[in-house]
Scaffold this motif. Structure first.
Motif, mmCIF file in Angstrom:
data_model
loop_
_atom_site.group_PDB
_atom_site.id
_atom_site.type_symbol
_atom_site.label_atom_id
_atom_site.label_comp_id
_atom_site.label_asym_id
_atom_site.label_seq_id
_atom_site.Cartn_x
_atom_site.Cartn_y
_atom_site.Cartn_z
ATOM 1 N N GLU A 243 -6.436 -18.523 37.695
ATOM 2 C CA GLU A 243 -6.917 -19.251 39.042
ATOM 3 C C GLU A 243 -6.124 -18.899 40.087
ATOM 4 O O GLU A 243 -6.399 -18.703 41.200
ATOM 5 C CB GLU A 243 -7.492 -20.877 39.050
ATOM 6 C CG GLU A 243 -8.549 -20.922 38.220
ATOM 7 C CD GLU A 243 -8.275 -21.858 37.195
ATOM 8 O OE1 GLU A 243 -7.503 -22.757 36.912
ATOM 9 O OE2 GLU A 243 -8.828 -21.320 35.931
ATOM 10 N N LEU A 244 -4.873 -19.042 39.555
ATOM 11 C CA LEU A 244 -3.582 -18.805 40.708
ATOM 12 C C LEU A 244 -3.620 -17.348 41.052
ATOM 13 O O LEU A 244 -3.478 -17.056 42.469
ATOM 14 C CB LEU A 244 -2.287 -19.323 40.246
ATOM 15 C CG LEU A 244 -2.200 -20.534 40.060
ATOM 16 C CD1 LEU A 244 -0.919 -20.991 39.622
ATOM 17 C CD2 LEU A 244 -2.497 -21.603 41.373
ATOM 18 N N ALA A 247 -6.920 -16.782 43.231
ATOM 19 C CA ALA A 247 -6.679 -17.441 44.597
ATOM 20 C C ALA A 247 -5.925 -16.551 45.637
ATOM 21 O O ALA A 247 -6.093 -16.260 46.859
ATOM 22 C CB ALA A 247 -5.971 -18.635 44.406
ATOM 23 N N SER A 248 -4.694 -15.668 44.824
ATOM 24 C CA SER A 248 -3.885 -15.083 45.692
ATOM 25 C C SER A 248 -4.515 -13.780 46.079
ATOM 26 O O SER A 248 -4.292 -13.113 46.962
ATOM 27 C CB SER A 248 -2.787 -14.645 44.882
ATOM 28 O OG SER A 248 -1.830 -13.690 45.765
ATOM 29 N N ARG A 257 2.523 -8.161 45.121
ATOM 30 C CA ARG A 257 2.990 -9.194 45.746
ATOM 31 C C ARG A 257 2.270 -10.447 45.013
ATOM 32 O O ARG A 257 3.264 -11.724 44.905
ATOM 33 C CB ARG A 257 2.340 -9.172 47.115
ATOM 34 C CG ARG A 257 3.333 -8.004 47.898
ATOM 35 C CD ARG A 257 3.002 -8.117 49.483
ATOM 36 N NE ARG A 257 3.892 -9.297 49.726
ATOM 37 C CZ ARG A 257 5.359 -9.209 50.493
ATOM 38 N NH1 ARG A 257 5.382 -7.654 50.604
ATOM 39 N NH2 ARG A 257 5.911 -9.692 50.743
ATOM 40 N N LYS A 261 5.430 -13.330 44.084
ATOM 41 C CA LYS A 261 5.289 -14.345 44.902
ATOM 42 C C LYS A 261 4.623 -15.574 44.124
ATOM 43 O O LYS A 261 5.043 -16.741 44.657
ATOM 44 C CB LYS A 261 4.817 -14.077 46.241
ATOM 45 C CG LYS A 261 5.342 -12.972 46.962
ATOM 46 C CD LYS A 261 6.610 -13.373 47.572
ATOM 47 C CE LYS A 261 7.347 -12.299 48.278
ATOM 48 N NZ LYS A 261 8.378 -13.027 49.309
ATOM 49 N N VAL A 262 3.772 -15.250 43.423
ATOM 50 C CA VAL A 262 2.920 -16.397 42.881
ATOM 51 C C VAL A 262 3.030 -16.659 41.246
ATOM 52 O O VAL A 262 3.281 -17.739 40.740
ATOM 53 C CB VAL A 262 1.177 -16.118 43.183
ATOM 54 C CG1 VAL A 262 0.488 -17.424 42.506
ATOM 55 C CG2 VAL A 262 1.031 -16.214 44.655
ATOM 56 N N PRO A 265 7.101 -16.981 40.332
ATOM 57 C CA PRO A 265 7.745 -18.422 40.676
ATOM 58 C C PRO A 265 7.038 -19.481 39.748
ATOM 59 O O PRO A 265 7.880 -20.423 39.415
ATOM 60 C CB PRO A 265 7.284 -18.514 42.204
ATOM 61 C CG PRO A 265 7.219 -17.133 42.722
ATOM 62 C CD PRO A 265 6.684 -16.515 41.631
ATOM 63 N N THR A 266 5.730 -19.313 39.433
ATOM 64 C CA THR A 266 5.169 -20.472 38.543
ATOM 65 C C THR A 266 5.867 -20.551 37.314
ATOM 66 O O THR A 266 6.056 -21.662 36.881
ATOM 67 C CB THR A 266 3.748 -20.209 38.683
ATOM 68 O OG1 THR A 266 3.231 -19.821 40.048
ATOM 69 C CG2 THR A 266 2.968 -21.479 38.064
ATOM 70 N N PRO A 357 6.899 -26.406 38.550
ATOM 71 C CA PRO A 357 5.987 -26.962 39.341
ATOM 72 C C PRO A 357 5.733 -28.185 39.627
ATOM 73 O O PRO A 357 5.831 -29.124 38.972
ATOM 74 C CB PRO A 357 4.724 -26.004 39.201
ATOM 75 C CG PRO A 357 5.028 -25.027 38.060
ATOM 76 C CD PRO A 357 6.284 -25.550 37.419
ATOM 77 N N GLN A 358 6.054 -28.580 40.969
ATOM 78 C CA GLN A 358 5.966 -29.970 41.328
ATOM 79 C C GLN A 358 4.447 -30.521 41.409
ATOM 80 O O GLN A 358 3.751 -29.917 42.135
ATOM 81 C CB GLN A 358 6.345 -30.477 42.754
ATOM 82 C CG GLN A 358 7.975 -29.955 42.844
ATOM 83 C CD GLN A 358 8.065 -28.544 43.660
ATOM 84 O OE1 GLN A 358 7.005 -28.099 43.706
ATOM 85 N NE2 GLN A 358 9.265 -28.391 43.803
ATOM 86 N N SER A 359 3.984 -31.190 40.416
ATOM 87 C CA SER A 359 2.691 -31.454 40.416
ATOM 88 C C SER A 359 2.046 -32.882 41.053
ATOM 89 O O SER A 359 1.250 -32.817 41.798
ATOM 90 C CB SER A 359 1.992 -31.459 38.915
ATOM 91 O OG SER A 359 2.695 -32.267 38.176
#
Lengths: 361, 259
Positions: A243-244, A247-248, A257, A261-262, A265-266, A357-359
């Motif tokens: 999904e991420l 979404a991007s 990218r 960038k997504v 980092p995740t 990741p801060q959830s």
């Protein structure tokens, strides 16, 4: 008893609760496993002493068997068969846990108790240059330099290579090429370190006629490291929810990218952990070092020219020297190596926690 | 701002499997068009063909034309990336980026594209988008907190803010309320009513009342049969679809007689 009650008072709820329908069952007190374990250890020691068994391992195994058997019998008597099976499984898991931890603890204990004897600042800051192996003194500095440089270069080669391979496999790889890459990564995982060493030896040193050097060792270590990095990074990238990515992409972000960038980092915490564990894994390799780095008694800061030492090689060399002073140095170096790997692991865990990741708030 | 979508003869495939067959319709600008129909009838697949997200799925393939104000999305030389900047999307499950703060999530569309924007401009875009998504009041004091820490409904509105921050022409919503409670759903529905002043909105929903409440036009999709591709049964004014549809199957579906 229930049958009798049933006969006398057919109306439900008026008599004593029927055992088979009751929710309450007799339970062993909470301290039972601990007490039984203590008793089993005591019994094991007693039997061991009485029968004159010399190996403490045998005492421990007797105690473990006694514990599992006693727990099962006791639970069957008091709690019933289903609970007894549960207790049996639990005690087996505990026994296996203890069996697995014993060698680990004894290894660490042995290394620390023998290693601290000569481990001091002098030992860490001096080489073996001009020190006779039969004499005490000397140090591990040249080996630490060697290990840091060789492992550093190997990581610099293997981490980007492994990372990019994993990104290809997860994000782009379709069809035959991806399958072939996966297959060869699997094959590489199984390469014995001595074979990687021999490959670099024949290719780099014999065929291309280069001398022994830390760099040659690094290349062999990189061969061993790449599949580990690919595997762990692949798993981490697969954990990033699709999904991420969508979404991007739906925001009009190009795929490269999105990955940069997504996705990365995740997953960066897990990837860093994987790389660190791979580093820890190759830091203890000896075979390629013996073949390619050759070993040295003096400090050589240049990994690209001339023989170097390294921690595993140093341990091997000092142990092979076969005298009291060199044994002490070997243990101290082993302690340094374990500490090095342990620190890497802690750093990896720190990064993973910091970058996770801060959830929740 | 808003553009008209003209679809003609569109079929979509997953590998060899045909998921939707020969769909033609027009989506009016500055209006809400709802897609309804039973599960697996290709509503979401069709929605994803409207911003070329369908081809992201491995094996995804499309035939036919989608005209966005006379420009074919599937024409030669069209970059799917720029299509997706023009046609934004909100997904079924709220999916804020877990590594980013609320602010960064809204700014993601601009930042990730590498657009060089001044901080003050970016601040303005973030505030405007969050206000547009009715979320500004709730989060303005904690813009630097992680976006994943919001409640489900807030996360979905964050995703809407993220989608409208890049100023698309069309906004596609794939069951945006199916993971939300009734109060959050109401908030999103109100929001859709406001957003249609600025965007062309297409929404997929399983909730018939929702389609009736928010949409101007409704399209009913159905399967021709088991294993057959989905197709468009009819599209009409929402009021007509729900009161006097021209096809019997639509009436059966809406009144709950099948599917």
């Amino acid at each position: 008893m229930s049958g009798v009650t049933m006969d006398r008072t057919p109306v439900a709820g008026s008599g004593a609760p029927q055992p088979s329908y009751s929710l309450r069952q007799p339970r062993l007190p909470r301290w039972t496993p601990a007490a039984l374990a203590a008793a089993a250890v005591a019994a094991g020691t007693g039997i061991g002493l009485g029968a004159g068994l010399s190996s403490h391992m045998q005492w421990g195994l007797i105690a473990a068997l006694l514990y599992v058997a006693a727990m099962y019998v006791l639970a069957t008597r008091v709690e019933g068969r289903r609970q007894a099976k549960d207790r049996l499984a639990t005690s087996l898991v505990w026994v296996c846990f203890v069996l697995a931890v014993v060698p680990l603890v004894s290894l660490v204990w042995e290394t620390i108790s023998r290693g601290v004897k000569v481990l001091d600042v002098d030992f860490l800051t001096h080489s073996m240059g001009g020190v006779l192996t039969i004499r005490p003194g000397g140090g591990v500095y040249h080996a630490i330099i060697g290990t840091l440089e060789q492992v550093g270069i190997a990581t610099a080669i293997a981490a980007p290579l492994g990372l990019l391979t994993a990104i290809y496999l997860v994000e782009y790889g379709r069809g035959r090429l991806a399958k072939a890459v996966t297959f060869f990564v699997d094959v590489m995982t199984g390469i014995p370190s001595i074979v990687a060493g021999l490959f670099i030896l024949s290719f780099w040193i014999i065929m291309l006629d280069n001398g022994y050097s830390g760099f040659a060792g690094s290349m062999a270590l990189a061969i061993l490291m790449v599949p580990v990095v690919v595997r762990s990074t692949e798993e981490m990238l697969k954990l990033v929810p699709n999904e991420l990515r969508e979404a991007s992409l739906a925001l009009g972000v190009p795929k490269w990218r999105t990955i940069l960038k997504v996705v990365l980092p995740t997953a960066i915490g897990g990837i860093a952990t994987g790389v660190m564990l791979a580093v820890a894994r190759i830091a203890g390799e000896t075979a390629p070092i013996v073949l390619l780095v050759f070993g040295s008694q003096v400090i050589n800061n240049n990994p690209f020219d001339g023989a170097q030492s390294s921690l595993p090689y140093y341990i091997y060399e000092q142990w092979a020297a076969g005298n009291e002073a060199s044994y002490d140095r070997a243990w101290a170096a082993a302690l340094v190596l374990i500490a090095f790997v342990m620190i890497l692991n802690l750093v990896a865990r720190g990064i993973a926690r910091w970058k996770a990741p801060q959830s929740s708030r | 701002m808003a553009k008209r979508i003209d679809v003609s003869g569109l079929s979509a495939f997953y590998g060899a499997h045909k998921a939707i067959d020969d769909i033609s319709m027009t989506v009016e600008p500055r209006s809400v068009t709802a897609f309804i129909g039973p599960s697996g009838c290709g509503k979401s697949t069709f929605l994803r063909t409207l911003n070329r997200m369908h081809e992201v799925t491995p094996g995804g393939r499309v035939e036919g034309k989608v005209l966005l104000d006379d420009e074919n999305l599937y024409g030669p030389g069209v970059d799917p990336v720029s299509v997706r900047r023009t046609v934004g999307m909100v997904f079924q499950r709220p999916n804020p980026f877990p590594t980013m703060s609320i602010y960064e999530n809204v700014a993601a569309g601009l930042r990730l594209n590498g657009t060089r924007v001044r901080k003050s401009e970016l601040d303005a875009v973030v505030e405007k988008s969050l206000q547009g998504a009715n979320l500004w009041k709730e989060v303005k004091d904690r813009l630097d907190k992680p976006g994943a820490g919001l409640s489900g409904g807030q996360q979905q509105r964050l995703c809407i803010a993220r989608a409208i921050a890049v100023e698309p022409q069309v906004l596609l919503m794939d069951e945006p309320c199916s993971a939300l409670d009734p109060i959050s759903t109401l908030a999103i529905e109100d929001l859709i009513g406001e957003l249609k002043e600025r965007f062309t909105i297409v929404i997929v929903t399983h909730n018939m009342q929702q389609a009736a409440r928010v949409s101007d036009r409704t399209a009913f999709f159905n399967l021709a049969g088991v294993g057959q591709p989905g197709r468009l049964v009819e599209i009409d004014e929402t009021a007509r679809i729900f009161s006097n549809p021209s096809v019997q199957a639509t009436e059966d579906y809406i009144s709950g007689r099948f599917g």
